[in-house]
Design an enzyme around this catalytic site. Structure first.
Site, short mmCIF file in Angstrom:
data_model
loop_
_atom_site.label_atom_id
_atom_site.label_comp_id
_atom_site.label_asym_id
_atom_site.label_seq_id
_atom_site.Cartn_x
_atom_site.Cartn_y
_atom_site.Cartn_z
CD GLU A 158 23.19 -1.44 -20.16
OE1 GLU A 158 22.24 -1.21 -20.94
OE2 GLU A 158 23.62 -0.61 -19.34
CB SER A 208 20.90 4.69 -24.45
OG SER A 208 20.96 3.78 -25.51
CG HIS A 237 19.59 -0.17 -22.88
ND1 HIS A 237 20.87 0.27 -22.66
CD2 HIS A 237 19.05 0.71 -23.77
CE1 HIS A 237 21.10 1.35 -23.38
NE2 HIS A 237 20.00 1.64 -24.06
#
Length: 524
Positions: free
Chosen positions: A340, A206, A433
Site C-alpha cells: 500500500e 482508499s 495503492h
C-alpha cells in the site's frame, strides 16, 4: 461463484426509456455505448451561502425535464494540490451534491445495485474523475451502478464545530452526512432505474473504503445497504473531538493568513468562525492542502481530513463498533494491496514513512514491540521498508482488525491484491495503492493502463481483472462464496484470497507481522 457475462438489450418493439422521475422532478438520460446513463442528478440542496458548513438539506424541486447527460460540477478542491486528479479542467463548485446512475439498456427490474464512493484522501477527486467507471460492471454483471459527489476538504472533513454559534451554526461530519443522504436517495429512487433498494452493495477504495467502514458504524446508515466492500480502507483514521478541534484551530490560523486577518490566531472562536464564513472556496481549498501536508509531521500517524466521533452521527470509533457487533449486520469483503505505502512518495507522502514520523510513533511503544516491528521491516527507516511500515500502519493492520472483528458476527472475506505489471514493479511500486481500481473498473486498456503494461503483463492483468470483477458482481448478486473458492475469514485460520496472476488461498499470510503489530498498537 462465477457470474456469467451478459449484455442485456430491450425486448423488440420496446423503445428505450430515458426519462425518469426522481425526488425533485424528471431527469432525462442518454444511451451511450449500449448503456443507459443519467448524470449530475441533485440529491440534496446546494450547500452554499448560509448552507455552507451545514448538514445537507432536501433537494430543491425543478419544473422542466432536467438534462442528465453530463456530470455535475466537482467538489471544491485545489487545482494544484498534493494529488493530481480531475480538478485541473473540470468545472468546480460548492454546489456539487449530485449522483450518477448507469444501468443496462433493458427494461429489466429488480437489479442489484452497486454504489461506489470515490477516494482521494477526502481532499480531491469526484465521481467524474474516471468517466467510464462502472460501465464494465453494468455490462458484464447486469447491475445498476451508482456514484456520487460529496463535500471534500474543509467543507466536508474538518470538524469546525468549535466555531459554531447560534447565529452561525456549523455541523460535524458534513461529507459523511452527504454520503448518508446519497444512500437515502438511492433507497427512495433506485426502483425508477430498475434497481432493487434491498440489494444495494456499498463499495469504495482508499478514503472511499474508509467511508464504507465508517458508514457501517453510523446508525443512520444501517438498512441503506445490504452488503459492503472496503478496498484499502484506512479504517482507524477516525478521531475524537479533542483531536479534531486542534486541527480546526490550526486550519483557521492558516486560513486567516490567506484572507488577510493575521490576528485571528489570538482571537475568539466566534471571530474564527467569521473567517470561515468570509473565505472564498479557493482559499478554503488552499488552506486544506497546507494543513494536510503539515499534519503528518505535526501529528505523526494521523490524517487531518477524517470523520470525527461526534456522539451524534458517529457515536463511536468504528473499530469499537465492529468489536462489539454494533456495525451494520451485512456481509463484508475487505482487503488491501500487497504494498500500500509504495505510492506515497514526494508530495503524496502523508503516511508515517519518514524517520522523524516513525520515531514519534515508536516513542509511544514498548521496547519489545519496537523490536518485533523492526524485525518485520529490515532496514527501517530506509525508503522501501518505511513505505511498507507506513502503508501497513494506515491500511493493512486496521483492515485486519475489521475483518477479524466483523467475522465474529457476519460473513467476512479478506483479500490481498498482489498483481502488478512489469513496468510498475521495475519502478519500485509493485502492487500499490489504487492499482486494484484498474481491475475493478477495467481501465487497463485506457491510456495510463497501456503505459503501465508497456513492458508486458496486459493479458495477465486482463484475466485477473475479469476474475476480480466476477467475484465483486457475484457478491452484489447475493452470493456467498464457496469454501473451495474463497473461504470466509475466521480468526482461527485467517484464510485470505491472494489476487494475483494465479489466485490462491493462504492461511494467515504474514502472521509474524500481524503479531508484531498487535503488540505495537494494542489499542487498535
Amino acid at each position: 461463484m462465477t457470474l456469467s457475462t451478459r449484455r442485456l438489450s430491450p425486448p423488440r418493439g420496446t423503445p428505450p426509456r430515458h426519462d425518469v422521475e426522481v425526488t425533485g422532478g424528471i431527469v432525462r438520460g442518454v444511451l451511450r455505448r449500449g448503456l443507459r446513463m443519467w448524470r449530475g442528478i441533485p440529491y440534496a440542496a446546494p450547500p452554499v451561502g448560509e448552507r455552507r458548513f451545514r448538514a445537507p438539506a432536501p433537494v430543491e424541486p425543478w419544473h422542466d425535464v432536467r438534462d442528465a447527460s453530463e456530470f455535475g460540477a466537482i467538489p471544491i478542491q485545489s487545482r494544484n494540490g498534493a494529488f493530481v486528479g480531475a480538478a485541473r479542467d473540470a468545472a468546480m463548485s460548492e454546489d456539487c451534491l449530485t449522483v450518477n446512475v448507469i444501468r443496462p439498456d433493458s427494461d429489466e427490474t429488480g437489479l442489484p445495485v452497486m454504489v461506489f464512493i470515490h477516494g482521494g484522501a477526502y481532499m480531491v477527486g469526484s465521481s467524474a474523475e474516471h468517466r467510464r467507471n462502472g460501465e464494465a460492471l453494468v455490462a458484464e454483471g447486469g447491475v445498476v451502478y451508482v456514484s456520487f459527489n460529496y463535500r471534500l476538504g474543509a467543507l466536508g472533513y474538518l470538524d469546525l464545530t468549535r466555531y459554531s454559534t447560534p447565529e452561525r451554526p456549523i455541523e460535524s461530519n458534513l461529507g459523511l452526512r452527504d454520503q448518508v443522504v446519497a444512500l437515502e436517495w438511492v433507497r427512495d429512487n433506485i426502483r425508477a432505474f430498475g434497481g432493487d433498494p434491498a440489494r444495494v452493495t456499498l463499495f469504495g477504495e482508499s478514503a472511499g473504503g474508509n467511508a464504507v467502514t465508517t458508514l457501517m458504524a453510523v446508525p443512520a446508515a444501517h438498512g441503506l445497504f445490504a452488503r459492503a466492500i472496503a478496498q484499502s480502507s484506512p479504517a482507524n483514521a477516525i478521531y475524537p473531538p479533542e483531536v479534531t478541534a486542534v486541527w480546526a484551530q490550526e486550519f483557521v490560523a492558516i486560513l486567516s493568513d490567506l484572507v488577510g486577518d493575521r490576528e485571528v490566531e489570538a482571537t475568539s472562536d466566534d471571530e474564527g468562525g467569521a473567517v470561515l464564513t468570509a473565505a472564498s472556496a479557493e482559499q478554503l481549498a488552499e488552506a486544506t492542502v497546507t494543513l494536510t501536508l503539515r499534519t503528518p509531521d505535526a501529528h505523526p500517524g494521523t490524517i487531518a481530513l477524517s470523520p470525527v466521533i461526534d456522539g451524534e452521527l458517529l457515536p463511536e470509533r468504528p473499530l469499537d463498533a465492529f468489536k462489539e457487533g454494533r456495525a451494520a449486520p451485512v456481509p463484508l469483503i475487505i482487503g488491501t494491496m500487497d504494498r500500500e505505502g509504495a505510492l506515497f512518495t514526494g508530495r503524496l507522502d502523508i503516511l508515517a514513512t519518514t524517520p522523524s514520523r516513525i520515531r514519534a510513533i515508536f516513542a509511544n511503544t514498548k521496547k519489545k514491540a519496537r523490536k518485533a516491528i523492526k524485525a518485520e521491516y529490515p532496514g527501517l527507516p530506509a525508503r522501501r521498508p518505511a513505505a511498507d511500515f507506513g502503508g501497513d500502519y494506515a491500511f493493512w493492520f486496521p483492515s485486519v482488525k475489521v475483518a477479524e472483528r466483523h467475522s465474529q458476527f457476519q460473513p467476512t472475506y479478506f483479500y490481498r491484491f498482489d498483481l502488478a505489471p512489469r513496468l510498475v514493479r521495475w519502478m519500485g511500486f509493485d502492487a500499490t495503492h489504487g492499482l486494484d481500481l484498474f481491475a475493478v473498473f477495467d481501465r487497463i486498456d485506457r491510456p495510463f493502463g497501456r503505459l503501465m503494461t508497456a513492458l508486458g503483463g496486459r493479458r495477465a492483468f486482463h484475466a485477473t481483472s475479469r476474475r476480480m470483477r466476477s467475484r465483486w458482481l457475484a457478491f452484489a448478486h447475493g452470493e456467498l462464496f464457496d469454501e473451495s473458492d474463497w473461504p470466509r475469514y475466521e480468526m482461527e485460520a485467517r484464510r485470505t484470497l491472494i489476487i494475483d496472476e494465479e489466485d490462491r488461498i493462504e492461511a494467515d499470510p504474514r502472521a509474524t507481522r500481524r503479531h508484531a503489530w498487535r503488540l505495537f498498537v494494542p489499542h487498535v
